[in-house]
Design an enzyme around this catalytic site. Structure first.
Site, PDB file in Angstrom:
ATOM      1  N   LYS A   1       0.856  -1.185   0.000  1.00 34.60           N
ATOM      2  CA  LYS A   1       0.000   0.000   0.000  1.00 34.60           C
ATOM      3  C   LYS A   1       0.894   1.237   0.000  1.00 34.60           C
ATOM      4  O   LYS A   1       1.647   1.473   0.941  1.00 34.60           O
ATOM      5  CB  LYS A   1      -0.916   0.031   1.222  1.00 34.60           C
TER       6      LYS A   1
ATOM      7  N   GLU B   1       2.943   1.261   5.387  1.00 29.84           N
ATOM      8  CA  GLU B   1       1.599   1.613   5.843  1.00 29.84           C
ATOM      9  C   GLU B   1       0.680   0.403   5.900  1.00 29.84           C
ATOM     10  O   GLU B   1      -0.225   0.346   6.730  1.00 29.84           O
ATOM     11  CB  GLU B   1       1.004   2.678   4.920  1.00 29.84           C
TER      12      GLU B   1
END
Length: 343
Positions: A63, A205
């Site tokens: 991500k 993340e």
């Protein structure tokens, strides 16, 4: 030299994460009629989940923490559109130049504009700094595009084809391991749980899971899911707590989420402000000062300066308190996005 994210994820990890070498997929070419290049496509958005999905149809990748953009290429003419539809072509000159050199005539690439640190991790703060903030005027030569989907190619709209086919075509345009201002967001051969553990251990993340058989559907339909190491969502800024001792006089931002169509107060955040960012934020807030509160305020502070809810802040938080408030850390302002909605 910046490390490749896939190598970063898999170093010092159990070899089972690597999986078997992927056999090159050779799908039959879709029989699609010629279609004009769309002016804009609403992006497919990932649905937030607490755990990675399980099953052979799910593909996983990193991500990325940046600005979602679509790169439109039409016979050497390039447009880079943000998720909110703003034309930021001039702000990403390196990405635009790399798009012109892809060797294709017509295409729409879906991806994330990011700035990478020396470990290959996307750094949203560095991206904002390179652009002088969301409403700044700087261009970012440091930004690169991590491309993860191909929506249009050579006169054909690919939104009605399955993800596996779109990825196959994308990898023909941007091979794995390609360096430069446009790179492939590589699928990582691992089950979701193992990949999430590796991502969190390396300070990323989170991860994205995508159904390989899904078509490209605009909006947050669940074909794509995101699992975060630290929860991060977008909230409306409805005011700030004035402080004589804080940078730029901003003691904390007052935040709101949506519930049943209305904005509701979800707490205040007062950490993460750099000196320069605080003053730029204060300038934006002063232009939005309102006479009354946009929300039913239940905080302790009375010296709140209310503003019209036009600015959106990305807030990192680990949990909600028992009374529906955030445990958080300020992250940065966002381009047009959806304010978090309380179920």
């Amino acid at each position: 030299m910046v490390k490749r994210p896939s190598k970063l994820l898999l170093q010092d990890q159990d070899t089972s994460l690597l999986g078997r070498p992927r056999r090159r997929r050779d799908p039959s070419q879709p029989s699609l009629p010629f279609a004009p290049l769309p002016d804009r496509i609403e992006p497919c958005l990932a649905l937030l989940k607490q755990k990675p999905p399980v099953g052979p149809q799910w593909a996983f990748e990193v991500k990325w923490d940046g600005y979602r953009v679509a790169v439109h290429l039409d016979h050497g003419q390039v447009r880079i559109l943000t998720r909110g539809g703003h034309d930021w072509t001039d702000r990403f000159p390196a990405i635009a130049e790399a798009a012109r050199n892809l060797g294709v005539a017509m295409a729409i690439l879906d991806g994330e504009a990011v700035v990478l640190d020396d470990q290959g991790r996307s750094d949203f703060g560095a991206l904002q700094q390179s652009l002088d903030g969301r409403s700044g005027k700087k261009t970012s030569d440091a930004s690169i595009l991590m491309a993860f989907d191909l929506l249009y190619f050579d006169g054909h709209n690919l939104m009605g084809t399955e993800l596996a086919v779109r990825r196959h075509l994308l990898e023909n345009i941007i091979p794995r391991g390609t360096e430069g201002a446009i790179r492939l967001s590589e699928e990582v051969e691992a089950d979701g749980a193992s990949l999430l553990t590796a991502a969190c251990e390396h300070g990323l993340e989170g991860i994205i899971g995508k159904d390989r058989e899904s078509l490209y559907r605009s909006g947050r339909g669940g074909d794509w899911v995101k699992i975060k190491c630290i929860r991060s969502d977008t909230f409306a800024v409805v005011g700030y707590e004035h402080s004589l001792s804080a940078r730029a006089g901003i003691g904390a931002l007052v935040l709101a989420a949506r519930k049943d169509g209305n904005l509701v107060y979800v707490g205040s955040v007062g950490t993460g402000f750099a000196e320069s960012a605080a003053w730029k934020l204060r300038e934006q807030l002063d232009k939005l000062v309102a006479k009354k509160s946009p929300v039913n305020y239940s905080g302790r502070r009375k010296d709140v300066v209310w503003v019209r809810p036009r600015l959106l802040a990305e807030i990192e938080y680990r949990a909600w308190t028992h009374d529906g408030k955030l445990r958080h850390a300020y992250k940065g302002l966002r381009d047009a996005a959806n304010v978090y909605e309380i179920e």
